[in-house]
Design a protein around this motif. Structure first.
Motif, PDB file in Angstrom:
ATOM      1  N   HIS A  21       0.829  -1.202   0.000  1.00 17.10           N
ATOM      2  CA  HIS A  21       0.000   0.000   0.000  1.00 17.10           C
ATOM      3  C   HIS A  21       0.861   1.249   0.000  1.00 17.10           C
ATOM      4  N   ALA A  22       1.954   1.224   0.809  1.00 17.03           N
ATOM      5  CA  ALA A  22       2.851   2.370   0.873  1.00 17.03           C
ATOM      6  C   ALA A  22       3.501   2.638  -0.483  1.00 17.03           C
ATOM      7  N   LYS A  23       3.927   1.587  -1.160  1.00 14.36           N
ATOM      8  CA  LYS A  23       4.555   1.752  -2.484  1.00 14.36           C
ATOM      9  C   LYS A  23       3.557   2.313  -3.481  1.00 14.36           C
ATOM     10  N   ALA A  24       2.335   1.848  -3.415  1.00 15.21           N
ATOM     11  CA  ALA A  24       1.313   2.357  -4.333  1.00 15.21           C
ATOM     12  C   ALA A  24       1.067   3.849  -4.126  1.00 15.21           C
ATOM     13  N   LEU A  25       1.239   4.329  -2.902  1.00 16.68           N
ATOM     14  CA  LEU A  25       1.033   5.747  -2.590  1.00 16.68           C
ATOM     15  C   LEU A  25       2.304   6.569  -2.714  1.00 16.68           C
ATOM     16  N   VAL A  40      -0.770   2.534  11.253  1.00 10.24           N
ATOM     17  CA  VAL A  40      -0.006   2.629  10.007  1.00 10.24           C
ATOM     18  C   VAL A  40      -0.921   3.008   8.850  1.00 10.24           C
ATOM     19  N   SER A  41      -2.108   2.410   8.784  1.00  8.58           N
ATOM     20  CA  SER A  41      -3.057   2.732   7.722  1.00  8.58           C
ATOM     21  C   SER A  41      -3.428   4.208   7.752  1.00  8.58           C
ATOM     22  N   ARG A  55       1.536  12.808   2.552  1.00  7.99           N
ATOM     23  CA  ARG A  55       1.686  13.258   1.167  1.00  7.99           C
ATOM     24  C   ARG A  55       2.593  12.297   0.401  1.00  7.99           C
ATOM     25  N   PRO A  56       2.419  12.178  -0.913  1.00  5.68           N
ATOM     26  CA  PRO A  56       3.348  11.371  -1.725  1.00  5.68           C
ATOM     27  C   PRO A  56       4.788  11.865  -1.566  1.00  5.68           C
TER      28      PRO A  56
END
Length: 548
Positions: free
Chosen positions: A413-417, A446-447, A454-455
């Motif tokens: 999820h972090a990589k996608a964001l 974490v979620s 921000r990205p």
């Protein structure tokens, strides 16, 4: 007597006197002289009948009676304000005839001048004029034989009667001063009373404008003040047919709306005992008319620190309570509806894993199964949130593995964001806790950190030991929060303005559930945040496990 009692007496007498018609007032002012003269004439008729037959004495009697009739029957209200003062001025002439007709037998009759002097002293004529008349009038009475030439003036004859005029001058001076002082005090007291009444009206208006019931009681529990809202609330709690019920008879119930609250634990009784409290919930009345009240109490403290009573405020929160009840029913119903298909999904995923355990697709199925389990746990939490409970099954474990598993699950999820998700965990974080629940708490933190960052920013997760506590810290460089938002952050279904304005998905349950999990471990969760800078959540639980 107290200093204020003469003033109150004067005000009461003055008010009652001036409420009479003016004819009555003038007559009452004349009557003391008339009655005293008649009493005197009656005694003299017995003691010295010849004196009563004196022409001047009879003329004085006739003039006093005539002036009394004039006082009674003249329409004074149609005449100028000072017109009634003619009567006491003419009284001096009548007293002069009485004095000269009885001088041989009753020299002190000139002191009848006291009555017109006092009348003039409390009248509206200037004080200086009263004093001049009080001296000149009796002096003219005493010097009448010299003034009209009936007697040859002599030094001794003119000095001898001066004592009476001087005494009456002193009496008039004292009477005018006292009258002025009393009138001044009465005026000040009237002004003070008017100001008090004005403040009372202001207070009454303020209390009745406030959308709350307010009751003020003294130190003995007696009602001192009750606004209109409180009167309605009191009527609501009054049993049918009861007249002026005491505290113990009122319909006051606890949170379950059916159990009567003991008399000593009721709002007003607690306030009378000296307690101060805020936001205490009670249900008043019964049946369909029952209402929820949030009550608060504050003590009224005297200068010496003693209690002089209390103020109790009743806020009607029935709509809020019913809305919360409806909300909980909705969550409970939706959660029940979601649980059935989720249970089926979890079951079939487990069957598929059993069939494809050695196949490459098993890895995908395990991820789906793990997230389905978490979703089922979330649904269970929603059910428990609606019912107000959550079970904690604490066992020996290593917190490091919980953190590593949680961060690993969130990395895709972090990589996608386009957010860098970092973590550092100390070794030796063994303790007694519910691993599933702690994983759920970490997932929520974490979620949230990923959603509100921000990205190209970073989220840092740390795990470490602090004395006897195990600590997890999640920091982000996201939207941040204002102090007001932080105060409500852990409330169920609450979402910050920033989350709503940016259309970030969520229902506002994650942090509430996380707080429940942490408190179930006898731990704490805190937040440090600054709007536009980011937030840091710190989750702290005792390594020895919860006490329960």
């Amino acid at each position: 007597m107290k200093q204020s009692e003469p003033v109150r007496w004067w005000m009461r007498a003055e008010r009652e006197f001036f409420q009479l018609r003016q004819n009555r007032r003038v007559l009452l002012s004349q009557l003391p002289l008339t009655l005293t003269m008649l009493l005197l004439v009656g005694l003299l008729a017995i003691i010295d009948p010849a004196l009563v037959a004196n022409r001047e004495f009879l003329l004085g009697i006739a003039l006093v009676l005539l002036l009394t009739a004039v006082a009674a029957f003249v329409p004074w209200e149609r005449l100028p304000r000072l017109a009634p003062c003619v009567v006491p001025l003419l009284d001096f002439i009548a007293i002069g005839f009485l004095f000269h007709g009885a001088t041989v037998s009753l020299n002190g009759i000139s002191f009848l001048s006291v009555f017109p002097v006092l009348w003039l002293a409390w009248s509206d004529i200037p004080a200086v004029a009263t004093r001049v008349i009080a001296f000149v009038g009796p002096l003219c009475i005493a010097w009448a034989p010299f003034i009209f030439g009936n007697v040859e003036p002599s030094r001794a004859g003119m000095i001898r009667p001066l004592l009476g005029p001087f005494i009456l001058l002193g009496l008039a001076t004292a009477a005018t001063i006292v009258t002025k002082s009393l009138n001044g005090q009465a005026a000040r007291l009237a002004d003070s009373g008017a100001a008090s009444r004005r403040r009372a009206r202001q207070l009454d208006t303020i209390l009745n404008v406030a959308n709350a019931g307010v009751v003020v009681v003294d130190e003995y529990g007696r009602d001192v003040l009750m606004n209109k809202h409180q009167q309605v609330i009191h009527a609501l709690a009054t049993p049918a047919g009861a007249v002026e019920p005491d505290e113990g008879q009122l319909l006051v119930f606890g949170a379950d709306r059916t159990t009567p609250v003991p008399e000593e634990d009721r709002p007003v009784r607690r306030a009378v005992k000296g307690e101060e409290y805020s936001g205490e919930l009670f249900w008043l009345g019964d049946g369909v008319h029952q209402q929820a009240m949030s009550t608060s109490a504050r003590q009224i403290v005297a200068d010496d620190g003693s209690s002089q009573g209390a103020v109790v405020v009743f806020h009607n929160v029935t709509d809020v309570m019913l809305a919360m009840e409806a909300q909980e029913n909705f969550v409970s119903n939706v959660s029940h509806e979601l649980r059935t298909p989720l249970t089926s999904i979890v079951g079939y995923l487990e069957l598929a894993l059993d069939e494809l355990a050695d196949q490459p697709e098993a890895a995908y199925l395990r991820v789906a199964s793990r997230n389905a389990d978490r979703l089922l746990t979330l649904v269970d939490d929603l059910l428990r949130s609606a019912s107000g409970g959550m079970s904690i099954a604490a066992t020996e474990g290593e917190l490091k593995s919980v953190v590593e598993a949680g961060v690993a699950a969130a990395q895709p999820h972090a990589k996608a964001l386009a957010i860098e998700l970092n973590y550092s965990v100390e070794s030796g974080l063994a303790g007694k806790f519910d691993g599933v629940r702690m994983g759920q708490a970490l997932d929520n933190l974490v979620s949230n950190a990923l959603k509100y960052s921000r990205p190209e920013s970073a989220v840092d997760v740390r795990g470490f030991r602090d004395g006897a506590d195990l600590v997890i810290e999640v920091a982000d460089g996201g939207l941040g929060m204002t102090p007001d938002e932080q105060a409500r952050l852990f409330t169920r279904f609450y979402r910050t303005d920033g989350a709503r304005s940016t259309v970030i998905p969520g229902v506002g349950l994650g942090l509430s559930i996380t707080k429940t999990i942490v408190e179930g471990h006898d731990g704490t969760i805190t937040v440090r945040s600054e709007a536009g800078v980011g937030s840091t959540f710190t989750l702290r639980i005792p390594a020895a496990g919860p006490r329960k």
